[in-house]
Write an enzyme that holds these catalytic residues in place. Sequence first.
Site, PDB file in Angstrom:
ATOM      1  N   CYS A  70       0.810  -1.119   0.025  1.00  0.00           N
ATOM      2  CA  CYS A  70      -0.182  -0.018  -0.133  1.00  0.00           C
ATOM      3  C   CYS A  70       0.794   1.273   0.055  1.00  0.00           C
ATOM      4  O   CYS A  70       1.953   1.213  -0.604  1.00  0.00           O
ATOM      5  CB  CYS A  70      -0.914  -0.127   1.312  1.00  0.00           C
ATOM      6  SG  CYS A  70      -0.037  -0.273   2.985  1.00  0.00           S
ATOM      7  N   ARG A  71       0.401   2.153   0.593  1.00  0.00           N
ATOM      8  CA  ARG A  71       1.221   3.455   0.793  1.00  0.00           C
ATOM      9  C   ARG A  71       2.495   3.433   1.819  1.00  0.00           C
ATOM     10  O   ARG A  71       3.666   3.679   1.629  1.00  0.00           O
ATOM     11  CB  ARG A  71       0.489   4.803   0.873  1.00  0.00           C
ATOM     12  CG  ARG A  71       1.170   6.077   0.932  1.00  0.00           C
ATOM     13  CD  ARG A  71       0.274   7.434   1.082  1.00  0.00           C
ATOM     14  NE  ARG A  71      -0.406   7.190   2.388  1.00  0.00           N
ATOM     15  CZ  ARG A  71       0.038   7.609   3.526  1.00  0.00           C
ATOM     16  NH1 ARG A  71       1.417   8.047   3.599  1.00  0.00           N
ATOM     17  NH2 ARG A  71      -0.750   7.608   4.526  1.00  0.00           N
TER      18      ARG A  71
END
Length: 106
Positions: A70-71
């Site tokens: 993800c981020r």
Amino acid sequence: MIQWLKNIVSSSEDKPSLATLVQEGAILIDVRTQGEYLSGSANKAVNIPLDQLVAKSDRYDKETPLIVFCRSGMRSQQAKRVLEQLGYQRVYNGGGVRTLIRQLEK
């Protein structure tokens, strides 16, 4: 106590690199939103946002290695837990997208 520390050290040493996993056919799953994914992701990654993961989890065989990212690594850790609860045997947290891309380029 000593055995506990040995288990931690040995388990981290025994983990294959993410690049090796990808070379061996692991699927990269970006669990960010579609908008985040469209702003840039790892090469050949598929986008399955975290909130859609359960509904779309039947796309892969439970023995297939999956690398979720993800981020920052928080949503991917949640995704890893969800997939493991669904019976997936080989799920790896790739962490944040930038870190993952750097690891894959090595």
